[in-house]
Design a protein around this motif. Structure first.
Motif, PDB file in Angstrom:
ATOM      1  N   HIS A 119     -10.074 -12.566   0.581  1.00 46.47           N
ATOM      2  CA  HIS A 119     -11.003 -13.323  -0.263  1.00 46.47           C
ATOM      3  C   HIS A 119     -10.504 -14.683  -0.705  1.00 46.47           C
ATOM      4  CE1 HIS A 119     -13.294  -9.635  -0.400  1.00 46.47           C
ATOM      5  NE2 HIS A 119     -12.240  -8.985  -0.862  1.00 46.47           N
ATOM      6  N   ASP A 120      -9.287 -15.055  -0.383  1.00 46.72           N
ATOM      7  CA  ASP A 120      -8.714 -16.303  -0.873  1.00 46.72           C
ATOM      8  C   ASP A 120      -8.485 -17.260   0.290  1.00 46.72           C
ATOM      9  OD1 ASP A 120      -7.494 -18.281  -2.322  1.00 46.72           O
ATOM     10  OD2 ASP A 120      -5.611 -17.215  -2.617  1.00 46.72           O
ATOM     11  N   ASP A 121      -9.462 -18.137   0.524  1.00 47.68           N
ATOM     12  CA  ASP A 121      -9.350 -19.080   1.627  1.00 47.68           C
ATOM     13  C   ASP A 121      -8.624 -20.358   1.238  1.00 47.68           C
ATOM     14  OD1 ASP A 121     -10.706 -17.378   3.332  1.00 47.68           O
ATOM     15  OD2 ASP A 121     -12.655 -18.207   2.818  1.00 47.68           O
ATOM     16  N   ALA A 122      -8.316 -20.538  -0.036  1.00 46.39           N
ATOM     17  CA  ALA A 122      -7.713 -21.785  -0.502  1.00 46.39           C
ATOM     18  C   ALA A 122      -6.302 -21.986   0.055  1.00 46.39           C
ATOM     19  CB  ALA A 122      -7.678 -21.812  -2.026  1.00 46.39           C
ATOM     20  N   ASP A 123      -5.534 -20.933   0.150  1.00 42.46           N
ATOM     21  CA  ASP A 123      -4.153 -21.048   0.605  1.00 42.46           C
ATOM     22  C   ASP A 123      -3.890 -19.962   1.628  1.00 42.46           C
ATOM     23  OD1 ASP A 123      -1.410 -21.366   0.906  1.00 42.46           O
ATOM     24  OD2 ASP A 123      -0.931 -20.363  -0.977  1.00 42.46           O
ATOM     25  N   ASN A 124      -3.749 -20.367   2.889  1.00 44.01           N
ATOM     26  CA  ASN A 124      -3.592 -19.361   3.927  1.00 44.01           C
ATOM     27  C   ASN A 124      -2.139 -18.988   4.186  1.00 44.01           C
ATOM     28  OD1 ASN A 124      -2.679 -21.608   5.260  1.00 44.01           O
ATOM     29  ND2 ASN A 124      -4.366 -21.693   6.719  1.00 44.01           N
ATOM     30  N   LYS A 125      -1.209 -19.637   3.530  1.00 43.03           N
ATOM     31  CA  LYS A 125       0.218 -19.323   3.680  1.00 43.03           C
ATOM     32  C   LYS A 125       0.674 -18.619   2.397  1.00 43.03           C
ATOM     33  CE  LYS A 125       0.942 -21.868   7.468  1.00 43.03           C
ATOM     34  NZ  LYS A 125       0.919 -21.278   8.743  1.00 43.03           N
ATOM     35  N   HIS A 126       0.581 -17.311   2.387  1.00 44.69           N
ATOM     36  CA  HIS A 126       0.909 -16.549   1.184  1.00 44.69           C
ATOM     37  C   HIS A 126       2.353 -16.072   1.209  1.00 44.69           C
ATOM     38  CE1 HIS A 126      -3.313 -16.522   0.200  1.00 44.69           C
ATOM     39  NE2 HIS A 126      -3.599 -15.978   1.360  1.00 44.69           N
ATOM     40  N   ASN A 127       3.051 -16.282   0.124  1.00 42.02           N
ATOM     41  CA  ASN A 127       4.385 -15.723  -0.060  1.00 42.02           C
ATOM     42  C   ASN A 127       4.200 -14.521  -0.989  1.00 42.02           C
ATOM     43  OD1 ASN A 127       6.955 -15.033  -0.823  1.00 42.02           O
ATOM     44  ND2 ASN A 127       7.671 -17.149  -0.887  1.00 42.02           N
ATOM     45  N   PHE A 128       3.981 -13.362  -0.388  1.00 41.94           N
ATOM     46  CA  PHE A 128       3.615 -12.193  -1.174  1.00 41.94           C
ATOM     47  C   PHE A 128       4.717 -11.724  -2.104  1.00 41.94           C
ATOM     48  CE2 PHE A 128       0.268 -12.077   1.999  1.00 41.94           C
ATOM     49  CZ  PHE A 128      -0.824 -11.857   1.183  1.00 41.94           C
ATOM     50  N   SER A 129       5.964 -11.977  -1.776  1.00 41.12           N
ATOM     51  CA  SER A 129       7.029 -11.566  -2.690  1.00 41.12           C
ATOM     52  C   SER A 129       6.896 -12.324  -4.008  1.00 41.12           C
ATOM     53  CB  SER A 129       8.409 -11.790  -2.070  1.00 41.12           C
ATOM     54  OG  SER A 129       8.603 -13.140  -1.726  1.00 41.12           O
ATOM     55  N   ASP A 130       6.622 -13.617  -3.947  1.00 38.26           N
ATOM     56  CA  ASP A 130       6.430 -14.404  -5.174  1.00 38.26           C
ATOM     57  C   ASP A 130       5.141 -14.026  -5.889  1.00 38.26           C
ATOM     58  OD1 ASP A 130       8.786 -15.792  -4.772  1.00 38.26           O
ATOM     59  OD2 ASP A 130       7.803 -17.535  -3.851  1.00 38.26           O
TER      60      ASP A 130
ATOM     61  N   LYS B 104      -1.772  -3.468  -3.964  1.00 41.26           N
ATOM     62  CA  LYS B 104      -2.745  -3.443  -2.874  1.00 41.26           C
ATOM     63  C   LYS B 104      -3.923  -4.365  -3.169  1.00 41.26           C
ATOM     64  CE  LYS B 104      -1.988   1.213  -1.039  1.00 41.26           C
ATOM     65  NZ  LYS B 104      -2.619   2.538  -0.858  1.00 41.26           N
ATOM     66  N   THR B 105      -4.396  -4.327  -4.396  1.00 41.89           N
ATOM     67  CA  THR B 105      -5.525  -5.167  -4.781  1.00 41.89           C
ATOM     68  C   THR B 105      -5.174  -6.644  -4.655  1.00 41.89           C
ATOM     69  OG1 THR B 105      -6.379  -3.468  -6.265  1.00 41.89           O
ATOM     70  CG2 THR B 105      -7.115  -5.723  -6.665  1.00 41.89           C
ATOM     71  N   ILE B 106      -3.993  -7.022  -5.113  1.00 39.30           N
ATOM     72  CA  ILE B 106      -3.553  -8.414  -5.021  1.00 39.30           C
ATOM     73  C   ILE B 106      -3.476  -8.847  -3.559  1.00 39.30           C
ATOM     74  CG2 ILE B 106      -1.576  -9.951  -5.385  1.00 39.30           C
ATOM     75  CD1 ILE B 106      -1.061  -8.254  -7.999  1.00 39.30           C
ATOM     76  N   ILE B 107      -2.909  -8.008  -2.723  1.00 35.65           N
ATOM     77  CA  ILE B 107      -2.786  -8.331  -1.293  1.00 35.65           C
ATOM     78  C   ILE B 107      -4.161  -8.471  -0.658  1.00 35.65           C
ATOM     79  CG2 ILE B 107      -2.035  -7.428   0.952  1.00 35.65           C
ATOM     80  CD1 ILE B 107       0.393  -6.174  -0.651  1.00 35.65           C
ATOM     81  N   ILE B 108      -5.039  -7.532  -0.928  1.00 36.49           N
ATOM     82  CA  ILE B 108      -6.392  -7.583  -0.367  1.00 36.49           C
ATOM     83  C   ILE B 108      -7.116  -8.842  -0.834  1.00 36.49           C
ATOM     84  CG2 ILE B 108      -8.678  -6.483  -0.462  1.00 36.49           C
ATOM     85  CD1 ILE B 108      -7.117  -3.770  -0.390  1.00 36.49           C
TER      86      ILE B 108
END
Length: 179
Positions: free
Chosen positions: A76-87, A67-71
Motif C-alpha cells: 500500500h505504500d508507493d511513496a518509497d519503494n526501497k524499504h529498510n524493514f529493520s529500521d 506483519k501488518t507493517i510489512i504488508i
C-alpha cells in the motif's frame, strides 16, 4: 487483518456484540476495558468463524504488528519503494531488530526477510495480473535493483518466470494472510 474487507468484518462482529472499539486498523482493534468476559468469549468464537483470532499473547501481538507493517509498506505504500524493514520495524515497535527478528523466526518458522520476499512476490503477481505496468516498472516499484533480480527471485519462489505467470492469468495467487 490484512485488508480493508478484514477491517470491515471485524467492525461488523464488534457491532453485533454492541462493543464500541476505540479504533480498528489493519491487524489491530482496541476494545473497551469494560467489555465483559461473555462478550469476549462470543467475539472470540465469532472471529474464529470468519478466520480471525483474538490475540492476548504479547508475542503474537508483536508479530501481527510486524506483519501488518510489512504488508502496509509492500502493498500500500508507493511513496518509497526501497524499504529498510529493520529500521521501519524497530522504529515502529520501539524494539531492537535482533529481538524482533529472533521472535519472528521462532514463532513463524520463517525469517522476516523471507516473509518480506514472499509479500513482495505476491505484490508482483498482483501487478502482473493487472497488466498495466512493464516488468521493469514493476521491478522499480517493488524495490528490486533490476528486472533480472526480480525475475530470479520470482522464479525461485513460484517456480515460474514472471511472463509465464502472466500468461497463466494469475491462478497461483495467495491471500495475504496465508503467506
Amino acid at each position: 487483518m490484512v485488508c480493508d474487507r478484514c477491517i470491515l468484518v471485524v467492525k461488523q462482529e464488534l457491532e453485533k456484540l454492541h462493543i464500541v472499539p476505540s479504533f480498528v486498523v489493519l491487524g489491530e482493534a482496541e476494545i473497551p476495558d469494560d467489555t465483559t468476559a461473555i462478550q469476549l468469549q462470543e467475539l472470540h468464537k465469532n472471529l474464529a468463524g470468519v478466520g480471525f483470532e483474538l490475540l492476548d499473547d504479547n508475542r503474537k501481538k508483536i508479530i501481527e504488528k510486524m506483519k501488518t507493517i510489512i504488508i502496509e509498506h509492500v502493498h500500500h505504500d508507493d511513496a518509497d519503494n526501497k524499504h529498510n524493514f529493520s529500521d521501519i520495524l524497530s522504529k515502529a515497535l520501539h524494539k531492537d531488530y535482533s529481538y524482533l527478528s529472533a521472535l519472528f523466526s521462532e514463532v513463524e518458522s520463517i525469517t522476516i526477510e523471507k516473509y518480506v520476499i514472499n509479500q513482495k512476490i505476491e505484490r508482483v503477481k498482483e501487478l502482473l495480473v493487472y497488466d498495466e505496468l512493464s516488468l521493469s516498472e514493476i521491478a522499480y516499484q517493488s524495490g528490486y535493483s533490476s528486472v533480472a533480480h526480480l525475475s530470479g527471485q520470482f522464479k525461485k519462489i513460484t517456480g515460474l518466470t514472471p511472463s509465464h505467470f502472466k500468461k497463466m492469468g494469475g491462478v497461483r495467487r495467495r491471500p495475504l494472510d496465508k503467506i
